[in-house]
Design a protein around this motif. Structure first.
Motif, PDB file in Angstrom:
ATOM      1  N   LYS A  52       0.826  -1.196   0.000  1.00 40.38           N
ATOM      2  CA  LYS A  52       0.000   0.000   0.000  1.00 40.38           C
ATOM      3  C   LYS A  52       0.865   1.253   0.000  1.00 40.38           C
ATOM      4  CE  LYS A  52      -3.936  -2.105   2.392  1.00 40.38           C
ATOM      5  NZ  LYS A  52      -4.806  -2.076   3.596  1.00 40.38           N
ATOM      6  N   GLU A  53       2.027   1.193   0.671  1.00 41.38           N
ATOM      7  CA  GLU A  53       2.878   2.376   0.792  1.00 41.38           C
ATOM      8  C   GLU A  53       3.613   2.714  -0.495  1.00 41.38           C
ATOM      9  OE1 GLU A  53       2.793  -0.100   2.867  1.00 41.38           O
ATOM     10  OE2 GLU A  53       2.291   0.704   4.857  1.00 41.38           O
ATOM     11  N   ASN A  54       4.099   1.681  -1.222  1.00 42.35           N
ATOM     12  CA  ASN A  54       4.993   1.928  -2.345  1.00 42.35           C
ATOM     13  C   ASN A  54       4.494   1.423  -3.693  1.00 42.35           C
ATOM     14  OD1 ASN A  54       7.192   3.148  -0.849  1.00 42.35           O
ATOM     15  ND2 ASN A  54       7.484   1.145   0.069  1.00 42.35           N
ATOM     16  N   GLY A  55       3.294   0.857  -3.731  1.00 36.78           N
ATOM     17  CA  GLY A  55       2.798   0.351  -4.994  1.00 36.78           C
ATOM     18  C   GLY A  55       3.384  -1.011  -5.326  1.00 36.78           C
ATOM     19  N   ASP A  56       3.486  -1.330  -6.624  1.00 36.57           N
ATOM     20  CA  ASP A  56       3.967  -2.636  -7.081  1.00 36.57           C
ATOM     21  C   ASP A  56       5.365  -2.504  -7.666  1.00 36.57           C
ATOM     22  OD1 ASP A  56       1.413  -3.262  -6.417  1.00 36.57           O
ATOM     23  OD2 ASP A  56       0.740  -3.697  -8.466  1.00 36.57           O
ATOM     24  N   ILE A  57       6.154  -3.568  -7.496  1.00 36.15           N
ATOM     25  CA  ILE A  57       7.478  -3.586  -8.095  1.00 36.15           C
ATOM     26  C   ILE A  57       7.775  -5.006  -8.569  1.00 36.15           C
ATOM     27  CG2 ILE A  57       8.612  -3.979  -5.858  1.00 36.15           C
ATOM     28  CD1 ILE A  57      10.950  -2.293  -6.901  1.00 36.15           C
ATOM     29  N   LYS A  72       3.649  -4.795   5.143  1.00 40.70           N
ATOM     30  CA  LYS A  72       3.030  -6.002   4.598  1.00 40.70           C
ATOM     31  C   LYS A  72       3.169  -5.991   3.081  1.00 40.70           C
ATOM     32  CE  LYS A  72      -1.297  -8.581   4.261  1.00 40.70           C
ATOM     33  NZ  LYS A  72      -1.206  -8.694   2.799  1.00 40.70           N
ATOM     34  N   LEU A  73       3.693  -7.082   2.548  1.00 41.66           N
ATOM     35  CA  LEU A  73       3.882  -7.205   1.109  1.00 41.66           C
ATOM     36  C   LEU A  73       3.111  -8.407   0.581  1.00 41.66           C
ATOM     37  CD1 LEU A  73       7.762  -6.679   0.843  1.00 41.66           C
ATOM     38  CD2 LEU A  73       5.982  -4.973   0.448  1.00 41.66           C
ATOM     39  N   LEU A 102      18.913   7.297   9.535  1.00 43.91           N
ATOM     40  CA  LEU A 102      19.042   6.447   8.352  1.00 43.91           C
ATOM     41  C   LEU A 102      17.709   5.838   7.940  1.00 43.91           C
ATOM     42  CD1 LEU A 102      22.359   4.464   8.934  1.00 43.91           C
ATOM     43  CD2 LEU A 102      21.901   6.130   7.142  1.00 43.91           C
ATOM     44  N   LEU A 103      16.767   5.771   8.875  1.00 45.65           N
ATOM     45  CA  LEU A 103      15.506   5.091   8.606  1.00 45.65           C
ATOM     46  C   LEU A 103      14.352   6.047   8.344  1.00 45.65           C
ATOM     47  CD1 LEU A 103      15.737   2.185  11.201  1.00 45.65           C
ATOM     48  CD2 LEU A 103      16.727   2.377   8.920  1.00 45.65           C
ATOM     49  N   ASP A 104      14.646   7.310   8.118  1.00 44.56           N
ATOM     50  CA  ASP A 104      13.577   8.245   7.760  1.00 44.56           C
ATOM     51  C   ASP A 104      12.925   7.776   6.462  1.00 44.56           C
ATOM     52  OD1 ASP A 104      14.090   9.741   9.981  1.00 44.56           O
ATOM     53  OD2 ASP A 104      15.291  11.246   8.955  1.00 44.56           O
ATOM     54  N   LEU A 105      11.625   7.982   6.349  1.00 45.02           N
ATOM     55  CA  LEU A 105      10.831   7.255   5.358  1.00 45.02           C
ATOM     56  C   LEU A 105      10.958   7.752   3.923  1.00 45.02           C
ATOM     57  CD1 LEU A 105       7.550   6.659   7.384  1.00 45.02           C
ATOM     58  CD2 LEU A 105       9.571   5.224   7.190  1.00 45.02           C
ATOM     59  N   GLU A 106      11.666   8.844   3.679  1.00 46.37           N
ATOM     60  CA  GLU A 106      11.724   9.365   2.316  1.00 46.37           C
ATOM     61  C   GLU A 106      12.308   8.345   1.331  1.00 46.37           C
ATOM     62  OE1 GLU A 106      12.762  10.927   4.950  1.00 46.37           O
ATOM     63  OE2 GLU A 106      12.011  12.988   4.996  1.00 46.37           O
ATOM     64  N   TRP A 107      13.125   7.432   1.824  1.00 47.52           N
ATOM     65  CA  TRP A 107      13.790   6.491   0.907  1.00 47.52           C
ATOM     66  C   TRP A 107      13.541   5.054   1.326  1.00 47.52           C
ATOM     67  CZ3 TRP A 107      17.982   3.714   3.091  1.00 47.52           C
ATOM     68  CH2 TRP A 107      18.420   4.178   4.339  1.00 47.52           C
ATOM     69  N   GLN A 108      12.324   4.740   1.760  1.00 46.63           N
ATOM     70  CA  GLN A 108      12.101   3.429   2.342  1.00 46.63           C
ATOM     71  C   GLN A 108      12.060   2.281   1.336  1.00 46.63           C
ATOM     72  OE1 GLN A 108       7.286   2.940   2.744  1.00 46.63           O
ATOM     73  NE2 GLN A 108       8.414   3.620   4.518  1.00 46.63           N
ATOM     74  N   TRP A 109      12.032   2.569   0.033  1.00 48.98           N
ATOM     75  CA  TRP A 109      11.933   1.513  -0.992  1.00 48.98           C
ATOM     76  C   TRP A 109      12.969   1.811  -2.067  1.00 48.98           C
ATOM     77  CZ3 TRP A 109       8.013  -2.356  -1.537  1.00 48.98           C
ATOM     78  CH2 TRP A 109       7.929  -2.971  -2.795  1.00 48.98           C
TER      79      TRP A 109
END
Length: 276
Positions: A52-57, A72-73, A102-109
């Motif tokens: 839900k957060e990052n879409g599909d990859i 959840k994936l 390092l874990l700030d969410l801007e780059w979580q994927w």
């Protein structure tokens, strides 16, 4: 101190687990704890990860994805590869997630495809990690944990070298000029840093430095200085440091009262509430 070590010395990651998962393990998806970070590597087959957060990859053999925080994936498997889908899942513990920049969410994927220069640089270490994980031998658990930690440090190093991350601390550290100012803050948080002195460290004019810092880091230099100080303070308090007066002095505050006000504003609780 180098730019990556200046962070890892304060927030050192540990390997929580390293697992090899096959098709049957993936039938109900992946439930990755939000308290940990993950490296997901496709050993064989190809899959589509949906969140839900990052879409599909879509990931193919040799591809990997870094998740700064778990989620959840859903795992969709191409029918042609149902008999050969497997992946390597490394789980990392950075301590209290909210304290670690390092874990700030801007780059979580972050995707690393098999033909990416990062994947090529990681190949030798990847071979060692997979070998120990897929064919356990005497002492493999200890070897795998250390290899996974070395793998993570190398991955983050390559993110910096290739400027893979576009916003947040990793992006700031990827910029050689900004990194000089950021490392100065990390190494000497007690200093009475001002925008002008940090700009001098970066070799930039004050106005150019301020604009570049905010655009890259998502906050002003002074806001980052305060955030770093409070995160260090919270980390030390959680580790048993009870002398708030000394801690406030060591982090550059002239009064304990000012330190306590800032701590509660940034962290959300008073210093005494960190271990409750």
């Amino acid at each position: 101190m180098d730019r990556l070590s200046s962070v890892l010395n304060a927030f050192r990651p540990k390997t929580s687990s390293v697992d090899c998962l096959c098709l049957d393990d993936l039938s109900s998806g992946l439930f990755l704890s939000a308290e940990f970070s993950y490296w997901v590597y496709i050993v064989s087959g190809d899959v589509t990860l949906c969140s839900k957060e990052n879409g599909d990859i879509r990931l193919y053999k040799g591809d990997g994805v870094w998740l700064a925080t778990g989620q959840k994936l859903d795992v969709l498997i191409t029918p042609d590869h149902q008999q050969q889908v497997s992946l390597l899942l490394c789980e990392y513990d950075f301590g209290t997630k909210a304290l670690n920049p390092l874990l700030d969410l801007e780059w979580q994927w972050v995707l690393v495809s098999h033909d990416d220069v990062i994947a090529q640089q990681l190949a030798p270490l990847n071979t060692l990690l997979l070998g120990e994980s897929l064919q356990p031998r005497c002492g493999s658990q200890a070897v795998v944990e250390r290899l996974a930690e070395a793998y993570l440090v190398q991955l983050l190093r390559l993110f910096l070298q290739t400027q893979k991350i576009q916003l947040g601390l990793m992006a700031g550290l990827s910029d050689i000029r900004l990194a000089k100012a950021i490392v100065a803050i990390h190494e000497q948080p007690q200093q009475a840093w001002q925008v002008a002195s940090l700009a001098e460290k970066a070799g930039m004019s004050r106005s150019v430095f301020s604009g570049a810092f905010k655009a890259t880091m998502g906050m002003t230099p002074m806001a980052y200085l305060t955030s770093w100080r409070m995160r260090l303070a919270a980390q030390r308090i959680k580790n048993g440091d009870k002398n708030i007066a000394m801690l406030s002095d060591q982090l550059g505050y002239q009064s304990e009262a000012a330190f306590r006000r800032t701590f509660k504003k940034v962290i959300g609780v008073a210093p005494g509430g960190m271990n409750e």
